[in-house]
Design a protein around this motif. Sequence first.
Motif, PDB file in Angstrom:
ATOM      1  N   TRP A 188     -28.075  -8.413  47.876  1.00  0.00           N
ATOM      2  CA  TRP A 188     -28.191  -9.666  48.598  1.00  0.00           C
ATOM      3  C   TRP A 188     -27.516  -9.519  49.956  1.00  0.00           C
ATOM      4  N   ASP A 189     -28.007 -10.306  50.896  1.00  0.00           N
ATOM      5  CA  ASP A 189     -27.487 -10.303  52.257  1.00  0.00           C
ATOM      6  C   ASP A 189     -26.257 -11.210  52.323  1.00  0.00           C
ATOM      7  N   PRO A 190     -25.206 -10.818  53.062  1.00  0.00           N
ATOM      8  CA  PRO A 190     -24.029 -11.692  53.177  1.00  0.00           C
ATOM      9  C   PRO A 190     -24.355 -13.102  53.674  1.00  0.00           C
ATOM     10  N   GLY A 191     -25.444 -13.246  54.415  1.00  0.00           N
ATOM     11  CA  GLY A 191     -25.847 -14.561  54.886  1.00  0.00           C
ATOM     12  C   GLY A 191     -26.200 -15.518  53.769  1.00  0.00           C
ATOM     13  N   PHE A 192     -26.469 -14.974  52.570  1.00  0.00           N
ATOM     14  CA  PHE A 192     -26.761 -15.826  51.424  1.00  0.00           C
ATOM     15  C   PHE A 192     -25.583 -16.743  51.101  1.00  0.00           C
ATOM     16  N   LEU A 193     -24.370 -16.334  51.480  1.00  0.00           N
ATOM     17  CA  LEU A 193     -23.178 -17.123  51.178  1.00  0.00           C
ATOM     18  C   LEU A 193     -22.877 -18.185  52.237  1.00  0.00           C
ATOM     19  N   ASP A 194     -23.713 -18.300  53.256  1.00  0.00           N
ATOM     20  CA  ASP A 194     -23.415 -19.250  54.328  1.00  0.00           C
ATOM     21  C   ASP A 194     -23.294 -20.676  53.809  1.00  0.00           C
ATOM     22  N   SER A 195     -24.163 -21.067  52.881  1.00  0.00           N
ATOM     23  CA  SER A 195     -24.143 -22.449  52.384  1.00  0.00           C
ATOM     24  C   SER A 195     -22.855 -22.749  51.641  1.00  0.00           C
ATOM     25  N   ILE A 196     -22.475 -21.893  50.697  1.00  0.00           N
ATOM     26  CA  ILE A 196     -21.274 -22.186  49.916  1.00  0.00           C
ATOM     27  C   ILE A 196     -20.026 -22.112  50.801  1.00  0.00           C
ATOM     28  N   ARG A 197     -19.996 -21.207  51.773  1.00  0.00           N
ATOM     29  CA  ARG A 197     -18.857 -21.151  52.684  1.00  0.00           C
ATOM     30  C   ARG A 197     -18.746 -22.446  53.490  1.00  0.00           C
ATOM     31  N   ALA A 198     -19.885 -22.962  53.946  1.00  0.00           N
ATOM     32  CA  ALA A 198     -19.875 -24.212  54.713  1.00  0.00           C
ATOM     33  C   ALA A 198     -19.426 -25.382  53.843  1.00  0.00           C
ATOM     34  N   TRP A 199     -19.856 -25.423  52.592  1.00  0.00           N
ATOM     35  CA  TRP A 199     -19.483 -26.522  51.701  1.00  0.00           C
ATOM     36  C   TRP A 199     -18.000 -26.456  51.340  1.00  0.00           C
ATOM     37  N   VAL A 200     -17.481 -25.256  51.125  1.00  0.00           N
ATOM     38  CA  VAL A 200     -16.047 -25.124  50.873  1.00  0.00           C
ATOM     39  C   VAL A 200     -15.256 -25.591  52.092  1.00  0.00           C
ATOM     40  N   ARG A 201     -15.692 -25.207  53.270  1.00  0.00           N
ATOM     41  CA  ARG A 201     -15.010 -25.618  54.503  1.00  0.00           C
ATOM     42  C   ARG A 201     -15.010 -27.146  54.642  1.00  0.00           C
ATOM     43  N   GLU A 202     -16.116 -27.797  54.279  1.00  0.00           N
ATOM     44  CA  GLU A 202     -16.252 -29.239  54.463  1.00  0.00           C
ATOM     45  C   GLU A 202     -15.547 -30.047  53.385  1.00  0.00           C
ATOM     46  N   PHE A 203     -15.602 -29.587  52.122  1.00  0.00           N
ATOM     47  CA  PHE A 203     -15.173 -30.435  51.015  1.00  0.00           C
ATOM     48  C   PHE A 203     -13.920 -29.952  50.287  1.00  0.00           C
ATOM     49  N   LEU A 204     -13.475 -28.727  50.511  1.00  0.00           N
ATOM     50  CA  LEU A 204     -12.313 -28.186  49.805  1.00  0.00           C
ATOM     51  C   LEU A 204     -11.347 -27.587  50.829  1.00  0.00           C
ATOM     52  N   PRO A 205     -10.645 -28.416  51.564  1.00  0.00           N
ATOM     53  CA  PRO A 205      -9.826 -27.913  52.673  1.00  0.00           C
ATOM     54  C   PRO A 205      -8.639 -27.074  52.241  1.00  0.00           C
ATOM     55  N   GLY A 206      -8.279 -27.090  50.980  1.00  0.00           N
ATOM     56  CA  GLY A 206      -7.174 -26.262  50.514  1.00  0.00           C
ATOM     57  C   GLY A 206      -7.549 -24.821  50.263  1.00  0.00           C
TER      58      GLY A 206
END
Length: 393
Positions: A288-306
């Motif tokens: 898999w391409d590392p770009g596949f993780l873009d969505s989960i990284r963005a959601w963690v950044r937005e909703f799980l600030p810790g």
Amino acid sequence: MTALETDVVVVGVGSIGSMASWQLASRGLRVIGVDRFSIPGPFSAYGGESRIFRKVYVEGAHYTPLLQRSEELWRDLERTSGTRLLETDGAVTIYDEHNPKLATLIAAAQEHGLEFELLRGDEARSRYPEQVIRDTDVTVFDPGGGYLRSERAVTAALVEAARLGAEFLGSRTAHSVEAYGDRYLVRTDHEEIIASRVVISPGNGARAVCRELGVHLSVLPQVLTWFPAVDPSRLRSHMPVFLRRAEEDGRPDQARFYGFPTADGWTMKVVGSVYMDEAVSMETPPTWDPGFLDSIRAWVREFLPGLIPDPVRVATCADGHSPDATGLFGTVPGMDGVVAAAGFSGHGFKMASALGAIATDLVLTGTTATDVEFMNPARFLGPDARLTSLALS
């Protein structure tokens, strides 16, 4: 070719096959389990440490009896193995207030009188400090929810089954099961096994048997991710598992992910409910391409600030998905004593202990006290379909 004989063959010794092996052996039956991978194996659908357990189930109240029986059996396996497998610190599902699934979830709880709690705003933020709770969010707390240590659970069932006399044969391909007089013959690339009964539970390797049952099984890999904490001292090992549900408009940017309490004191497993392209087989793990993780990284950044939104650990697993997102489970038409279990579409593990016990009921007596008719494996075939053999590869 070697010829073997036993009471029951279990084809596929993963999530459900391990539990069926344990239940069958505990009832005094001779069991041989066969699997294309090692037993336990690294490419199974139960890989990646943990799976969510829920009692309040948005997929429908018809699952509730299965989940209740599963909880009892997970506790039985804990007592038998001396291993803690099911943690029940609750499960919180977070919906936007306009999501129609919110009403479905509440109705599922009310139908069976299950406990739940609705919170929003400052009350929800105080209860769930790890989460960013928006003013439009509604949280539904299921006190009977939690998570299972999936790899430990499968291993515990296998160890107990082996203690009771079950035999396991890994790294071989099962090709077919066919009528053999009043019994059945299971052919593998190493041996032929004669048995009175067969449980077919190949997990994400069930494409061939699903084709025989009139349906395409989509094998969809998923990337599991673990994110480090900004301040590990603030992580809680006892907290609810969480699920954030997207709205139903199909937009790819809508957050849809789930997560678990820390298991190691410095990371949290948080997984996006997004899948890779369909795989032909998990015998060769997908790339898999590392770009596949873009969505989960963005959601963690937005909703799980810790959490730091860059994963430090990843793993892949794959589930078999049916067209109606419901498993194919029950006696194969025309083959009394042969039970198929496949296509649970990403929500089978929490019920695996009950499914193993029900498979045992069905192969022994043809009936079970738990209603599983909604998963009838013949529902994609014609009403008069009768099979005498099944291709397994």
